[in-house]
Design a protein around this motif. Structure first.
Motif, PDB file in Angstrom:
ATOM      1  N   SER A 194       0.806  -1.215   0.000  1.00 50.67           N
ATOM      2  CA  SER A 194       0.000   0.000   0.000  1.00 50.67           C
ATOM      3  C   SER A 194       0.839   1.265   0.000  1.00 50.67           C
ATOM      4  N   VAL A 195       2.111   1.141   0.334  1.00 48.06           N
ATOM      5  CA  VAL A 195       2.990   2.309   0.418  1.00 48.06           C
ATOM      6  C   VAL A 195       3.844   2.380  -0.836  1.00 48.06           C
ATOM      7  N   GLU A 196       3.694   3.416  -1.593  1.00 46.73           N
ATOM      8  CA  GLU A 196       4.481   3.590  -2.795  1.00 46.73           C
ATOM      9  C   GLU A 196       5.676   4.489  -2.509  1.00 46.73           C
ATOM     10  N   THR A 197       6.664   4.383  -3.389  1.00 49.95           N
ATOM     11  CA  THR A 197       7.839   5.228  -3.224  1.00 49.95           C
ATOM     12  C   THR A 197       7.477   6.699  -3.375  1.00 49.95           C
ATOM     13  N   ASP A 198       7.941   7.498  -2.459  1.00 48.41           N
ATOM     14  CA  ASP A 198       7.724   8.947  -2.507  1.00 48.41           C
ATOM     15  C   ASP A 198       9.027   9.595  -2.949  1.00 48.41           C
ATOM     16  N   PRO A 199       9.115  10.086  -4.186  1.00 48.32           N
ATOM     17  CA  PRO A 199      10.376  10.638  -4.682  1.00 48.32           C
ATOM     18  C   PRO A 199      10.900  11.794  -3.849  1.00 48.32           C
ATOM     19  N   SER A 200      10.017  12.554  -3.160  1.00 50.12           N
ATOM     20  CA  SER A 200      10.480  13.713  -2.398  1.00 50.12           C
ATOM     21  C   SER A 200      11.174  13.318  -1.109  1.00 50.12           C
ATOM     22  N   THR A 201      10.803  12.180  -0.534  1.00 48.52           N
ATOM     23  CA  THR A 201      11.407  11.751   0.729  1.00 48.52           C
ATOM     24  C   THR A 201      12.204  10.459   0.594  1.00 48.52           C
ATOM     25  N   LEU A 202      12.217   9.865  -0.596  1.00 42.09           N
ATOM     26  CA  LEU A 202      12.905   8.595  -0.811  1.00 42.09           C
ATOM     27  C   LEU A 202      12.449   7.564   0.215  1.00 42.09           C
ATOM     28  N   GLN A 203      11.161   7.322   0.257  1.00 41.36           N
ATOM     29  CA  GLN A 203      10.577   6.350   1.175  1.00 41.36           C
ATOM     30  C   GLN A 203      10.090   5.144   0.386  1.00 41.36           C
ATOM     31  N   LEU A 204      10.395   3.956   0.859  1.00 40.86           N
ATOM     32  CA  LEU A 204       9.937   2.748   0.213  1.00 40.86           C
ATOM     33  C   LEU A 204       9.765   1.633   1.212  1.00 40.86           C
ATOM     34  N   GLN A 205       9.054   0.596   0.799  1.00 43.04           N
ATOM     35  CA  GLN A 205       8.727  -0.522   1.665  1.00 43.04           C
ATOM     36  C   GLN A 205       9.269  -1.811   1.069  1.00 43.04           C
ATOM     37  N   LEU A 206       9.793  -2.671   1.941  1.00 45.99           N
ATOM     38  CA  LEU A 206      10.397  -3.927   1.509  1.00 45.99           C
ATOM     39  C   LEU A 206       9.933  -5.064   2.403  1.00 45.99           C
ATOM     40  N   SER A 207       9.899  -6.270   1.843  1.00 38.82           N
ATOM     41  CA  SER A 207       9.605  -7.445   2.648  1.00 38.82           C
ATOM     42  C   SER A 207      10.879  -7.911   3.346  1.00 38.82           C
ATOM     43  N   LEU A 208      10.730  -8.635   4.449  1.00 40.11           N
ATOM     44  CA  LEU A 208      11.857  -9.138   5.227  1.00 40.11           C
ATOM     45  C   LEU A 208      11.697 -10.648   5.412  1.00 40.11           C
ATOM     46  N   PRO A 209      12.318 -11.464   4.568  1.00 39.41           N
ATOM     47  CA  PRO A 209      12.241 -12.908   4.768  1.00 39.41           C
ATOM     48  C   PRO A 209      12.776 -13.307   6.130  1.00 39.41           C
ATOM     49  N   VAL A 210      12.111 -14.250   6.777  1.00 40.13           N
ATOM     50  CA  VAL A 210      12.515 -14.670   8.118  1.00 40.13           C
ATOM     51  C   VAL A 210      12.206 -16.159   8.289  1.00 40.13           C
ATOM     52  N   ARG A 211      13.102 -16.869   8.947  1.00 42.95           N
ATOM     53  CA  ARG A 211      12.858 -18.276   9.253  1.00 42.95           C
ATOM     54  C   ARG A 211      11.879 -18.367  10.426  1.00 42.95           C
ATOM     55  N   GLN A 212      10.973 -19.312  10.319  1.00 45.42           N
ATOM     56  CA  GLN A 212      10.024 -19.555  11.391  1.00 45.42           C
ATOM     57  C   GLN A 212      10.521 -20.710  12.268  1.00 45.42           C
ATOM     58  N   PRO A 213      10.177 -20.727  13.550  1.00 45.20           N
ATOM     59  CA  PRO A 213       9.357 -19.736  14.248  1.00 45.20           C
ATOM     60  C   PRO A 213      10.142 -18.477  14.584  1.00 45.20           C
ATOM     61  N   PHE A 214       9.420 -17.398  14.781  1.00 51.10           N
ATOM     62  CA  PHE A 214      10.017 -16.115  15.123  1.00 51.10           C
ATOM     63  C   PHE A 214       9.251 -15.502  16.285  1.00 51.10           C
ATOM     64  N   ASP A 215       9.923 -15.289  17.400  1.00 53.82           N
ATOM     65  CA  ASP A 215       9.282 -14.744  18.598  1.00 53.82           C
ATOM     66  C   ASP A 215       9.151 -13.229  18.461  1.00 53.82           C
ATOM     67  N   ALA A 216       8.251 -12.799  17.592  1.00 52.78           N
ATOM     68  CA  ALA A 216       8.063 -11.362  17.363  1.00 52.78           C
ATOM     69  C   ALA A 216       7.623 -10.625  18.631  1.00 52.78           C
ATOM     70  N   PRO A 217       6.663 -11.142  19.411  1.00 50.50           N
ATOM     71  CA  PRO A 217       6.276 -10.403  20.628  1.00 50.50           C
ATOM     72  C   PRO A 217       7.447 -10.170  21.576  1.00 50.50           C
ATOM     73  N   GLY A 218       8.320 -11.171  21.734  1.00 51.45           N
ATOM     74  CA  GLY A 218       9.459 -11.012  22.622  1.00 51.45           C
ATOM     75  C   GLY A 218      10.446  -9.972  22.129  1.00 51.45           C
ATOM     76  N   VAL A 219      10.737  -9.994  20.832  1.00 46.64           N
ATOM     77  CA  VAL A 219      11.693  -9.043  20.260  1.00 46.64           C
ATOM     78  C   VAL A 219      11.164  -7.620  20.345  1.00 46.64           C
ATOM     79  N   PHE A 220       9.920  -7.417  19.930  1.00 40.47           N
ATOM     80  CA  PHE A 220       9.359  -6.059  19.935  1.00 40.47           C
ATOM     81  C   PHE A 220       9.181  -5.549  21.364  1.00 40.47           C
ATOM     82  N   GLN A 221       8.831  -6.434  22.306  1.00 47.50           N
ATOM     83  CA  GLN A 221       8.696  -6.014  23.693  1.00 47.50           C
ATOM     84  C   GLN A 221      10.054  -5.600  24.258  1.00 47.50           C
ATOM     85  N   PHE A 222      11.085  -6.371  23.921  1.00 45.37           N
ATOM     86  CA  PHE A 222      12.444  -6.050  24.355  1.00 45.37           C
ATOM     87  C   PHE A 222      12.815  -4.637  23.917  1.00 45.37           C
TER      88      PHE A 222
END
Length: 524
Positions: A194-222
């Motif tokens: 949903s986020v397109e590149t904005d040429p004025s701010t050089l903003q873009l979105q990328l996917s991040l491949p990750v091996r499962q399982p991934f303890d996302a709640p623990g990492v983000f809480q940390f």
């Protein structure tokens, strides 16, 4: 015999289409000239027609091209580059950070301390490809990610991935994927972005491949527990986790936001948005984020090894996929660790937030909650004066710490500014510890902790850590009545059984000490 056994184990992984091995090795089929992930859904080739490579670059050099079905270049990176501390492993970490994008092999040589010829010979012998080929393969991986998940112009994709020219970019992509960059983009389904590149701010979105399982709640809480207002921000919801922060980058200030959401199988999927001054910094941001979230780890290998211990087994079962939370700003984290020595998380946040408020650099960002860059070592040296030997300290000083702590902060900042304290990914953990403990006021515990957080050292152990002792006592790992020194010695002996994953075991003990809260009880 070992080579044959290794090949037999890898072939069994291919037969079972085990995705846990994706990125750890590549399977090349001699009859088709194609290399794949181990989990490729295509018909399993005969073992006599298969050749295995440790890196995609080695497969390229041998004349194979990437499979269009399983897209091996989109798999997570090999966990070997976090585990290995030899020359090949340290060189790979630097290459993934873009060490060869702006310089030649001499620049890599100066960071590793070996001659270019020796580095080239070692990489070819260990990984099947030289530095240039390995760097080219990594640039192709970054470029493919940009092609399928952003709206950047093709020329900007080439520049962002680290290619020296559009022609080099086109030739490399055709060689590896047997299609043009335009064809890769045309076939990609980008409707989910949903986020397109904005040429004025050089903003873009990328996917991040990750091996499962991934303890996302623990990492983000940390990370959320250690937020410095203005520099970082976090939002933790049941089905959406967000962490963002500002960054000092080679071509100017930037910012990144990482979001995690669970899919239908409750496996956490990650993506990142970044704002950069120059597209040349995109690959660097990507590498830093992968290290920050430990995305290239092999959680199954770690969990399997730690589960052998009957005491750790229920902890691993409760929280599979525990990660070593790293840092996106190595110099910043040295200062944070030094300030946080021997005080609570809350106290350290108070001191560091005051430092950021007083001397941090303002920056504009579209990400909510971000407004400031953490002070550089030079800014700290200039703005945090040497305390007087006697008499009262200035109550309005940026860091309201004791004299000894202020001197340690200044000494660390001076070493960082002069380059006598090196933090690049190619430095050996033992070298980093030696350089750290040579500074006044920094002991073995802080040096070990920084090796874990800055370098992602998976087999680190922090002797003397009171939180580890508290967690071990809570779990019944220690005999009752032991003195603190005896308890540390007993726990250190027990920890030898958890090698080479002692750092991950420490995360579980820290969690136990905090009665379910992730991370150590220190302030860093």
């Amino acid at each position: 015999m070992d080579v044959q056994k290794n090949a037999a184990e890898r072939y069994r992984a291919v037969q079972s289409r085990d995705r846990r091995f994706d990125g750890q090795f590549f399977t090349a089929v001699k009859t088709t000239g194609i290399y794949c992930r181990p989990s490729c859904p295509a018909v399993t080739p005969k073992s006599s027609n298969v050749e295995f490579f440790s890196t995609s670059a080695a497969a390229h050099e041998a004349g194979f091209r990437a499979c269009k079905r399983c897209l091996p270049e989109a798999s997570p990176g090999s966990p070997a580059w976090n585990l290995r501390q030899d020359l090949a492993g340290r060189a790979m970490r630097l290459i993934r950070m873009g060490a060869l994008n702006d310089g030649d092999l001499d620049a890599l040589s100066s960071q590793l301390g070996y001659s270019p010829r020796h580095i080239h010979r070692t990489l070819v012998a260990e990984l099947g490809a030289g530095p240039a080929a390995l760097a080219r393969a990594h640039r192709a991986q970054v470029a493919r990610n940009l092609l399928v998940s952003s709206h950047l112009r093709l020329a900007d994709v080439a520049f962002s991935a680290g290619f020296g020219s559009v022609r080099q970019f086109n030739d490399t992509m055709r060689q590896i994927y047997a299609v043009t960059p335009t064809e890769i983009r045309t076939k990609a389904d980008r409707s989910a972005w949903s986020v397109e590149t904005d040429p004025s701010t050089l903003q873009l979105q990328l996917s991040l491949p990750v091996r499962q399982p991934f303890d996302a709640p623990g990492v983000f809480q940390f990370l959320a527990e250690r937020i410095l207002p203005g520099v970082e921000a976090a939002q933790l919801e049941d089905r959406r986790l967000r962490y963002s922060r500002t960054l000092w980058l080679p071509h100017g200030p930037g910012a990144v936001e990482v979001t995690a959401t669970p899919d239908v199988n409750y496996e956490w999927q990650l993506s990142m948005r970044c704002e950069v001054t120059s597209l040349a910094d995109v690959g660097i941001v990507l590498a830093r984020v992968r290290r920050l979230f430990d995305l290239d780890a092999d959680p199954n290998a770690v969990d399997a090894a730690l589960s052998v211990d009957p005491v750790l087994r229920p902890l691993v079962a409760e929280v599979p996929g525990t990660r070593l939370v790293g840092t996106a700003e190595a110099e910043e984290y040295v200062i944070r660790a030094v300030v946080g020595q021997q005080i609570s998380v809350k106290a350290a946040r108070t001191h560091l937030s005051r430092l950021v408020e007083r001397i941090g650099s303002p920056v504009e960002s579209s990400f909510e909650g971000l407004s400031t860059l953490f002070p550089t070592p030079a800014q700290i040296i200039y703005s945090v004066p040497e305390p007087p030997l006697e008499g009262p300290l200035d109550p309005d000083r940026p860091l309201r710490l004791a004299r000894r702590s202020i001197r340690t902060v200044r000494a660390a900042s001076q070493a960082l500014e002069e380059g006598t304290l090196r933090l690049h990914p190619g430095v050996h953990p033992d070298q980093l510890r030696t350089e750290l403990v040579s500074l006044p006021g920094i002991g073995q515990w802080t040096a070990a902790y920084l090796a874990l957080r800055v370098l992602g050292q998976p087999d680190d152990w922090m002797t003397g850590d009171v939180a580890l002792i508290a967690g071990a006592r809570r779990l019944g790992l220690l005999k009752s009545g032991l003195s603190p020194a005896a308890a540390h010695r007993q726990l250190e002996r027990r920890a030898q059984q958890w090698s080479p994953w002692r750092s991950y075991a420490a995360m579980h003990l820290w969690r136990a000490a905090a009665n379910g809260a992730p991370g150590p009880t220190d302030s860093a």
